[in-house]
Motif scaffolding. Structure first.
Motif, PDB file in Angstrom:
ATOM      1  N   ARG A  35     -52.458  19.600   1.133  1.00 50.49           N
ATOM      2  CA  ARG A  35     -51.584  18.651   1.991  1.00 50.49           C
ATOM      3  C   ARG A  35     -50.395  18.048   1.264  1.00 50.49           C
ATOM      4  N   PRO A  36     -49.329  18.885   1.551  1.00 48.28           N
ATOM      5  CA  PRO A  36     -48.194  18.432   0.533  1.00 48.28           C
ATOM      6  C   PRO A  36     -47.268  17.224   1.093  1.00 48.28           C
ATOM      7  N   CYS A  37     -47.807  16.545   2.342  1.00 49.91           N
ATOM      8  CA  CYS A  37     -46.643  15.740   3.157  1.00 49.91           C
ATOM      9  C   CYS A  37     -47.714  14.118   2.929  1.00 49.91           C
ATOM     10  N   VAL A  38     -48.502  14.197   1.928  1.00 48.11           N
ATOM     11  CA  VAL A  38     -49.129  12.866   1.649  1.00 48.11           C
ATOM     12  C   VAL A  38     -48.145  12.084   1.154  1.00 48.11           C
ATOM     13  N   THR A  39     -48.185  10.873   1.229  1.00 50.38           N
ATOM     14  CA  THR A  39     -47.332   9.779   0.851  1.00 50.38           C
ATOM     15  C   THR A  39     -47.752   9.054  -0.196  1.00 50.38           C
ATOM     16  N   PRO A  40     -47.120   8.497  -1.198  1.00 53.39           N
ATOM     17  CA  PRO A  40     -48.001   7.520  -2.331  1.00 53.39           C
ATOM     18  C   PRO A  40     -48.301   6.409  -1.530  1.00 53.39           C
ATOM     19  N   GLN A  41     -48.056   5.980  -0.608  1.00 54.43           N
ATOM     20  CA  GLN A  41     -48.492   4.505   0.114  1.00 54.43           C
ATOM     21  C   GLN A  41     -50.003   5.162   0.843  1.00 54.43           C
ATOM     22  N   THR A  42     -50.160   6.258   1.287  1.00 57.06           N
ATOM     23  CA  THR A  42     -51.484   6.789   1.562  1.00 57.06           C
ATOM     24  C   THR A  42     -52.292   6.530   0.598  1.00 57.06           C
ATOM     25  N   LEU A  43     -52.030   7.391  -0.564  1.00 56.94           N
ATOM     26  CA  LEU A  43     -52.965   7.613  -1.643  1.00 56.94           C
ATOM     27  C   LEU A  43     -53.175   6.103  -2.341  1.00 56.94           C
ATOM     28  N   ALA A  44     -52.133   5.026  -2.259  1.00 56.53           N
ATOM     29  CA  ALA A  44     -52.579   3.782  -2.829  1.00 56.53           C
ATOM     30  C   ALA A  44     -53.488   3.283  -1.976  1.00 56.53           C
TER      31      ALA A  44
END
Length: 390
Positions: free
Chosen positions: A104-113
């Motif tokens: 899933r290469p399109c994940v954003t840092p904001q989603t992870l956080a």
């Protein structure tokens, strides 16, 4: 370091049709997995990363220099085995485990956080409310129920949990032989409550060529990078004509009193195509791959070498789009053999004959070709990254 990302990336991705792990396929100039690890690197909520993958992927990823990539593990036969392998590698002081698929290469840092933060109160998973009506079907294919759409979510990774709790759950799942398609199912089975957090519909998983193309579009819009999925190369080859040799062009034996001299079968047309393909993928040239001082290639069938080049392209993440070639020869006349040449080249490249153009021309008696001393072939080839222009 209390928050660890566990990145399972052990899937081969057979549906991609590539002879390499799908997480190493090129995506806007970088491997798929590079984008995933880059998001983790840029996420302030993640302290460290454990990558779970085959040895070839681990070796490649370690070359990229991500400072948070501190631990690795070999992937298992299933996603569950791989996740557990990663969880077992986490240090004892790990508080939160953020599990996210490497594909899933399109994940954003904001989603992870957001998921990491929500997991401090229990399990958390990224997703979004279902946009389409979902029908529940029976084994016969007929609709059995229509669940209320307002209660349905499409769930993705990342999914995050207390590290000790999710590790214990996965250990129990292994002992009981329980397999699930995501971490939420494992967590809930063993008593971990899971909160859903707002995710991103663009956080797609790459499982097919069309997904790779979609990911390229998403990341191009986000980063401003040009997709650059199609590359073009040029090849030129010349061989002398001499008596006692068969004349082979494009894998077809052409009746003539002389043939082309060379270490292999001296098929100038196929050699030009090979160089064009290698050039398009920046993979050196024919002399590097098949040197003329190597006895293995004495009198070699150039069509067989072309098949090897196709395999090299696939291993590098490219497929052949089309080829356009011109043979320069005063004699013999080649018009009657063009169709067979196109067919032989197309078969070796795994593309349709209408994607291969072969033309023949003379020099009106000028130069070595015009004097009948030799034959020259020119070729232009286009290759594309998997998933683009399919």
């Amino acid at each position: 370091m209390s928050v660890w990302a566990v990145i399972p990336a052990a899937g081969r991705g057979e549906r991609m049709g590539a002879d390499m792990p799908k997480v190493l396929l090129p995506l806007l100039g970088e491997p798929v997995l590079w984008w995933t690890l880059s998001a983790c690197e840029d996420c302030g909520a993640i302290d460290a990363v454990c990558l779970v993958a085959p040895g070839e992927v681990l070796r490649e990823a370690e070359r990229w220099g991500f400072r948070k990539l501190l631990r690795t593990a070999l992937g298992g036969k299933s996603r569950g085995e791989s996740v557990l392998a990663g969880l077992e590698e986490l240090p004892g002081d790990a508080v939160i485990a953020v599990i996210h698929d490497g594909a899933r290469p399109c994940v954003t840092p904001q989603t992870l956080a957001a998921v990491a933060e929500a997991a401090r109160e229990g399990g958390a998973a990224s997703g979004f409310p279902a946009r389409d009506t979902i029908q529940q079907a029976g084994t016969d294919g007929f609709v059995e129920a229509t669940p209320e759409r307002a209660a349905l979510w499409a769930v993705q990774t990342p999914q995050a949990f207390g590290a000790a709790a999710i590790r214990s759950a996965y250990r129990r799942a292994r002992a009981e032989g329980f397999e699930a398609t995501d971490d939420v199912a494992v967590a809930r089975r063993y008593g971990i409550r899971v909160r859903l957090t707002a995710g991103d519909p663009g956080n797609i998983k790459v499982t097919s060529p069309s997904d790779l193309a979609a990911a390229a579009g998403i990341l191009a819009a986000r980063t401003g990078r040009t997709p650059g999925g199609v590359r073009v190369g040029i090849g030129i080859d010349t061989h002398r004509l001499e008596a006692g040799r068969p004349l082979i062009l494009g894998g077809v034996t052409v009746p003539y009193e002389r043939g082309l001299a060379g270490h292999s079968d001296a098929d100038a047309l196929t050699h030009a195509v090979i160089d064009a393909l290698l050039g398009a993928a920046a993979l050196d040239d024919i002399g590097v791959h098949f040197p003329d001082n190597d006895e293995r290639y004495r009198d070699a069938d150039s069509i067989a070498l072309l098949r090897e080049v196709r395999a090299k392209l696939r291993a590098a993440g490219y497929r052949v789009v089309n080829v356009d070639a011109t043979v320069v020869a005063q004699r013999p006349r080649l018009r009657g053999h063009i169709t067979d040449m196109r067919a032989r080249l197309a078969e070796a490249l795994g593309i349709a004959p209408d994607a291969v153009s072969v033309k023949a021309t003379t020099t009106e008696g000028l130069g070595p070709e015009g004097r009948g001393e030799g034959i020259t072939a020119h070729a232009i080839a286009a290759v594309a990254q998997y998933g683009l222009l399919r």
